[in-house]
Design a protein around this motif. Structure first.
Motif, short mmCIF file in Angstrom:
data_model
loop_
_atom_site.label_atom_id
_atom_site.label_comp_id
_atom_site.label_asym_id
_atom_site.label_seq_id
_atom_site.Cartn_x
_atom_site.Cartn_y
_atom_site.Cartn_z
N PRO A 28 -0.61 0.17 53.67
CA PRO A 28 -0.56 1.39 52.87
C PRO A 28 -1.27 1.24 51.52
CG PRO A 28 1.59 0.93 53.82
CD PRO A 28 0.74 -0.27 54.08
N VAL A 29 -1.86 2.32 51.05
CA VAL A 29 -2.52 2.31 49.75
C VAL A 29 -1.49 2.20 48.63
CG1 VAL A 29 -3.85 3.73 48.13
CG2 VAL A 29 -4.58 3.53 50.52
N ILE A 30 -0.33 2.84 48.79
CA ILE A 30 0.74 2.73 47.81
C ILE A 30 1.62 1.55 48.17
CG2 ILE A 30 2.71 3.88 46.73
CD1 ILE A 30 0.09 5.20 46.09
N PHE A 49 -2.93 -0.27 38.72
CA PHE A 49 -2.53 1.10 38.39
C PHE A 49 -1.09 1.30 38.85
CE2 PHE A 49 -7.16 1.31 38.84
CZ PHE A 49 -7.50 1.90 37.62
N LEU A 50 -0.17 1.44 37.88
CA LEU A 50 1.25 1.53 38.17
C LEU A 50 1.74 2.97 38.16
CD1 LEU A 50 2.54 -1.40 35.91
CD2 LEU A 50 2.76 -1.30 38.39
N THR A 51 2.77 3.23 38.96
CA THR A 51 3.48 4.51 38.95
C THR A 51 4.92 4.23 39.36
OG1 THR A 51 3.46 6.79 39.73
CG2 THR A 51 2.88 5.08 41.35
N THR A 55 12.93 7.60 42.84
CA THR A 55 14.14 6.80 42.67
C THR A 55 13.98 5.71 41.61
OG1 THR A 55 13.46 5.29 44.43
CG2 THR A 55 14.82 7.19 45.07
N GLY A 56 12.82 5.67 40.95
CA GLY A 56 12.59 4.70 39.89
C GLY A 56 11.96 3.40 40.34
N GLU A 57 11.59 3.29 41.62
CA GLU A 57 10.95 2.06 42.12
C GLU A 57 9.54 1.96 41.56
OE1 GLU A 57 9.56 -0.05 46.34
OE2 GLU A 57 10.25 2.03 46.31
N ASN A 58 9.19 0.77 41.07
CA ASN A 58 7.84 0.53 40.57
C ASN A 58 6.86 0.41 41.73
OD1 ASN A 58 8.43 0.48 37.79
ND2 ASN A 58 9.15 -1.64 37.94
#
Length: 373
Positions: A28-30, A49-51, A55-58
């Motif tokens: 997966p890309v994410i 590149f973070l997001t 649910t708050g998972e990094n």
């Protein structure tokens, strides 16, 4: 996000992967961010590149393939040995070029013939590049994280200093700064007279009680990682590291090792002479190095095309042994790079230790070279 076209030679590359008997895999890309933040090293951490999920998972955009391929292997439990290949987009900031680009590569998981697997990785990278860039002379630069670790351990430094030096391997400026610091001990400032006295006496129980009292008086709430006992341990380690220095003779030995830079065909003899002249207990590491060189020759790799540099490393923390990069001769652009990472799969959750080695190909750079005359 800009759509990046596949390189024109992608079909040839996939045919090479099939010819080499690999299993094509996609991920997966994410991706979950923690494995990259924990294992990839500072150089990659500051480029991803973070997001966050709802649910708050990094999370992050896939910055490379090695970690995702290893995670997928563990999840699917397909057994080893297994050779995976991949081709897809990765996303990370770069000093040169765009932040979205294609990479391809091979990850060899579970092959117990370490020397043979190392040789095959380098040979495959060189052969693939040779097919994509015919009549372009290639150069390979090789280093050995395990050999550097063996030298550092043999010098008898405390574990904390060994870890610092090993973590800095391949970062010349950082390594030089650490060696300058090792030339002289330092004082730890700001501890307070009570703490200094307890540390000097080696009174660990008294130190813990003192820290506990200070934390209670100031209303500082503890947690699992900052309890008084852990703080006391870190203070002792900090003091021990600050007070450590390496005698000039041993520092000279470390500098001598890091200065070694020869053709791989001469490297076994140079390493043997270094071990003999310094009387360091390096025989096991030298034997492993020699076995790899012999495997390179058996795999048809031209030893004269490979330069072994004792100080050469790659900016990823997960490497444990061989590291290498392939460029055009007299050109700084890295076209392929990789190495051995035997600890990674265990750290990612594998039940058993799985040896691993692999390499990636920088397809945008290869495409640029193909377009040059």
């Amino acid at each position: 996000m800009t759509l990046i076209n596949l390189p024109t030679f992608a079909a040839d590359l996939l045919a090479d992967f099939e010819r080499l008997g690999t299993t094509r895999v996609d991920t997966p890309v994410i991706q979950p961010a923690e494995p990259f933040l924990d294992m990839a090293g500072e150089d990659l951490r500051r480029r991803i590149f973070l997001t966050q999920s709802e649910t708050g998972e990094n999370l992050c955009l896939r910055p490379e393939f090695t970690i995702p391929v290893c995670m997928r292997h563990i999840e699917t439990a397909t057994g080893t040995p297994k050779r995976y290949s991949y081709l897809g987009e990765v996303f990370r900031q770069r000093r040169e070029g765009g932040s979205e680009f294609y990479q391809a590569g091979i990850e060899d998981l579970g092959t117990r013939d370490f020397a043979g697997a190392d040789a095959r990785a380098v040979a495959d990278a060189v052969v693939i590049l040779g097919r994509l860039l015919p009549e372009r002379p290639l150069s390979v630069t090789m280093g050995d994280q395990a050999m550097f670790e063996a030298v550092v351990v043999a010098l008898g430094l405390p574990t904390g200093w060994q870890k610092r030096l090993i973590r800095a391997f391949g970062e010349q400026a950082q390594l030089e700064a650490l060696m300058l610091r090792l030339a002289r001990p330092e004082q730890v400032a700001g501890l307070g007279t009570d703490v200094e006295a307890l540390l000097a006496k080696g009174d660990e129980e008294g130190l813990i009680a003192h820290i506990d009292g200070v934390m209670e008086a100031t209303g500082y709430l503890t947690n699992a990682s900052r309890a008084p006992k852990e703080i006391a341990r870190r203070l002792k380690e900090k003091l021990a590291l600050a007070g450590t220095s390496l005698d000039p003779g041993k520092l000279d030995v470390l500098r001598e090792f890091l200065s070694l830079n020869v053709s791989l065909r001469y490297a076994p003899g140079v390493l043997a002479d270094f071990a003999k002249s310094t009387s360091l207990p390096l025989q096991a590491a030298v034997d492993r190095f020699d076995a790899r060189v012999a495997a390179f020759a058996d795999a048809g790799v031209k030893l004269s095309d490979i330069t072994w540099r004792a100080a050469f490393g790659r900016p990823l923390d997960y490497y444990t042994g061989l590291v290498f990069e392939v460029t055009q001769r007299n050109d700084h652009r890295v076209l392929a790079g990789g190495g051995r990472y035997d600890r990674m799969l265990t750290l990612l959750g594998a039940a058993d230790t799985i040896p691993a080695v692999g390499f990636s190909l920088w397809l945008d750079r290869i495409e640029a070279v193909r377009g040059e005359h």
